[in-house]
Design a protein around this motif. Structure first.
Motif, PDB file in Angstrom:
ATOM      1  N   ALA A 194      67.891 -39.329  52.574  1.00 34.23           N
ATOM      2  CA  ALA A 194      67.121 -40.589  52.565  1.00 34.23           C
ATOM      3  C   ALA A 194      67.666 -41.630  51.691  1.00 34.23           C
ATOM      4  CB  ALA A 194      65.796 -39.868  51.885  1.00 34.23           C
ATOM      5  N   LYS A 195      68.495 -41.633  50.612  1.00 33.25           N
ATOM      6  CA  LYS A 195      69.213 -42.521  49.989  1.00 33.25           C
ATOM      7  C   LYS A 195      70.088 -43.163  50.880  1.00 33.25           C
ATOM      8  CE  LYS A 195      70.135 -42.256  45.724  1.00 33.25           C
ATOM      9  NZ  LYS A 195      69.356 -43.014  44.456  1.00 33.25           N
ATOM     10  N   SER A 196      70.988 -42.298  51.633  1.00 36.21           N
ATOM     11  CA  SER A 196      71.939 -42.913  52.693  1.00 36.21           C
ATOM     12  C   SER A 196      71.085 -43.814  53.769  1.00 36.21           C
ATOM     13  CB  SER A 196      72.601 -41.801  53.082  1.00 36.21           C
ATOM     14  OG  SER A 196      73.658 -42.358  53.961  1.00 36.21           O
ATOM     15  N   LEU A 197      70.196 -43.119  54.407  1.00 34.03           N
ATOM     16  CA  LEU A 197      69.526 -44.014  55.165  1.00 34.03           C
ATOM     17  C   LEU A 197      68.852 -45.498  54.614  1.00 34.03           C
ATOM     18  CD1 LEU A 197      68.042 -44.687  58.026  1.00 34.03           C
ATOM     19  CD2 LEU A 197      66.024 -43.303  57.247  1.00 34.03           C
ATOM     20  N   ALA A 198      68.459 -45.432  53.499  1.00 29.26           N
ATOM     21  CA  ALA A 198      68.069 -46.527  52.523  1.00 29.26           C
ATOM     22  C   ALA A 198      69.118 -47.646  52.568  1.00 29.26           C
ATOM     23  CB  ALA A 198      67.405 -46.361  51.599  1.00 29.26           C
ATOM     24  N   GLY A 199      70.413 -47.016  52.219  1.00 31.69           N
ATOM     25  CA  GLY A 199      71.651 -47.849  52.286  1.00 31.69           C
ATOM     26  C   GLY A 199      71.901 -48.414  53.467  1.00 31.69           C
ATOM     27  N   THR A 200      71.991 -47.822  54.520  1.00 35.59           N
ATOM     28  CA  THR A 200      72.296 -48.446  55.669  1.00 35.59           C
ATOM     29  C   THR A 200      71.236 -49.361  56.160  1.00 35.59           C
ATOM     30  OG1 THR A 200      73.343 -46.352  56.313  1.00 35.59           O
ATOM     31  CG2 THR A 200      72.633 -47.684  58.322  1.00 35.59           C
ATOM     32  N   MET A 201      69.899 -48.890  55.848  1.00 36.72           N
ATOM     33  CA  MET A 201      68.903 -49.907  56.422  1.00 36.72           C
ATOM     34  C   MET A 201      69.114 -51.248  55.710  1.00 36.72           C
ATOM     35  SD  MET A 201      65.678 -47.061  56.918  1.00 36.72           S
ATOM     36  CE  MET A 201      64.444 -48.534  57.009  1.00 36.72           C
ATOM     37  N   THR A 202      69.393 -51.278  54.392  1.00 34.10           N
ATOM     38  CA  THR A 202      69.546 -52.357  53.618  1.00 34.10           C
ATOM     39  C   THR A 202      70.486 -53.263  54.229  1.00 34.10           C
ATOM     40  OG1 THR A 202      68.791 -51.401  51.450  1.00 34.10           O
ATOM     41  CG2 THR A 202      70.295 -53.070  51.382  1.00 34.10           C
ATOM     42  N   PRO A 256      68.110 -26.469  50.759  1.00 39.87           N
ATOM     43  CA  PRO A 256      68.055 -28.026  51.328  1.00 39.87           C
ATOM     44  C   PRO A 256      67.997 -28.886  50.123  1.00 39.87           C
ATOM     45  CG  PRO A 256      66.091 -26.572  51.754  1.00 39.87           C
ATOM     46  CD  PRO A 256      67.002 -25.686  51.161  1.00 39.87           C
ATOM     47  N   ALA A 257      68.357 -30.093  50.432  1.00 41.07           N
ATOM     48  CA  ALA A 257      68.774 -31.047  49.378  1.00 41.07           C
ATOM     49  C   ALA A 257      67.171 -31.311  48.741  1.00 41.07           C
ATOM     50  CB  ALA A 257      69.310 -32.145  49.875  1.00 41.07           C
ATOM     51  N   ALA A 258      67.040 -31.532  47.381  1.00 44.37           N
ATOM     52  CA  ALA A 258      65.806 -31.645  47.009  1.00 44.37           C
ATOM     53  C   ALA A 258      65.260 -33.052  47.210  1.00 44.37           C
ATOM     54  CB  ALA A 258      65.925 -31.576  45.368  1.00 44.37           C
ATOM     55  N   HIS A 259      64.124 -33.387  47.267  1.00 43.49           N
ATOM     56  CA  HIS A 259      63.385 -34.839  47.575  1.00 43.49           C
ATOM     57  C   HIS A 259      62.275 -34.913  46.376  1.00 43.49           C
ATOM     58  CE1 HIS A 259      60.524 -32.094  49.733  1.00 43.49           C
ATOM     59  NE2 HIS A 259      59.449 -32.840  49.193  1.00 43.49           N
ATOM     60  N   ALA A 302      65.875 -39.275  45.384  1.00 38.89           N
ATOM     61  CA  ALA A 302      66.574 -37.943  45.086  1.00 38.89           C
ATOM     62  C   ALA A 302      67.230 -37.304  46.340  1.00 38.89           C
ATOM     63  CB  ALA A 302      65.849 -36.845  44.240  1.00 38.89           C
ATOM     64  N   HIS A 303      66.548 -37.463  47.514  1.00 42.04           N
ATOM     65  CA  HIS A 303      67.235 -36.671  48.695  1.00 42.04           C
ATOM     66  C   HIS A 303      68.445 -37.724  49.066  1.00 42.04           C
ATOM     67  CE1 HIS A 303      67.457 -35.387  52.976  1.00 42.04           C
ATOM     68  NE2 HIS A 303      66.905 -34.413  52.351  1.00 42.04           N
ATOM     69  N   PRO A 304      69.780 -37.042  49.175  1.00 34.59           N
ATOM     70  CA  PRO A 304      70.892 -37.603  49.639  1.00 34.59           C
ATOM     71  C   PRO A 304      70.690 -38.468  50.913  1.00 34.59           C
ATOM     72  CG  PRO A 304      71.348 -35.426  49.058  1.00 34.59           C
ATOM     73  CD  PRO A 304      70.103 -35.629  49.021  1.00 34.59           C
TER      74      PRO A 304
END
Length: 185
Positions: free
Chosen positions: A161-169, A30-33, A157-159
């Motif tokens: 979570a970062k993607s969700l943050a980008g969408t939410m932004t 699993p992707a690291a966080h 670091a978690h891809p």
């Protein structure tokens, strides 16, 4: 010949199964966080919970139909986002809120905190006063969300979570613009 054909079919079937497992990520790590990912999720869950209180009142009682629609939109998005965030925290064996005392949120303030009486004041308001208060509280909530999203984008670091943050932004920026237009009148 029949036996060779069966062996070839079995080998092909095995290769297809192996290929399917590789493509599906079965057995993959699993992707690291990191701590920033956890902090982002914990702060976002808290911010959403507070924003939900304001949006629920605005959706039900605002005079401006655009504000009611935006509040309903936010509530729907927040429900989905919160479910995802809580699932990640559970999967990562992390609490939904930061432990009291030595908080990983130290230095970031309590961005998500409503002031005492904010929601009660909103509930007591009517008409355009309610709309004005709801817009102000939602703008504050979404501004705080942008700060939290920026933390994740910069240090997570978690891809996923970062993607969700980008969408939410992207989504929150557009919602802030709509609220600012409402505030301008």
């Amino acid at each position: 010949m029949d036996r060779r054909l069966r062996q070839a079919r079995r080998a092909a079937g095995g290769l297809l199964l192996l290929l399917a497992l590789l493509l599906s990520g079965c057995g993959a790590e699993p992707a690291a966080h990191n701590d920033t990912d956890v902090m982002f999720l914990q702060m976002s869950v808290a911010q959403i919970a507070e924003g939900e209180q304001v949006a629920a009142v605005a959706e039900r009682s605002a005079v401006n139909p655009g504000l009611r629609a935006l509040a309903a939109e936010l509530r729907g998005q927040w429900q989905s986002e919160t479910a995802t965030m809580k699932q990640w925290l559970t999967d990562w064996d992390q609490p939904m809120t930061a432990p009291s005392g030595s908080s990983p949120h130290a230095g970031h303030g309590d961005l998500h905190a409503l002031q005492p009486g904010d929601v009660e004041g909103l509930r007591a308001a009517t008409g355009t006063d309610l709309d004005r208060i709801a817009v102000a509280l939602l703008l504050g909530n979404l501004h705080n969300a942008m700060e939290t999203l920026r933390l994740e984008t910069d240090g997570g670091a978690h891809p996923d979570a970062k993607s969700l943050a980008g969408t939410m932004t992207t989504t929150r920026q557009a919602q802030i613009q709509r609220l600012l237009a409402m505030a301008a009148g």
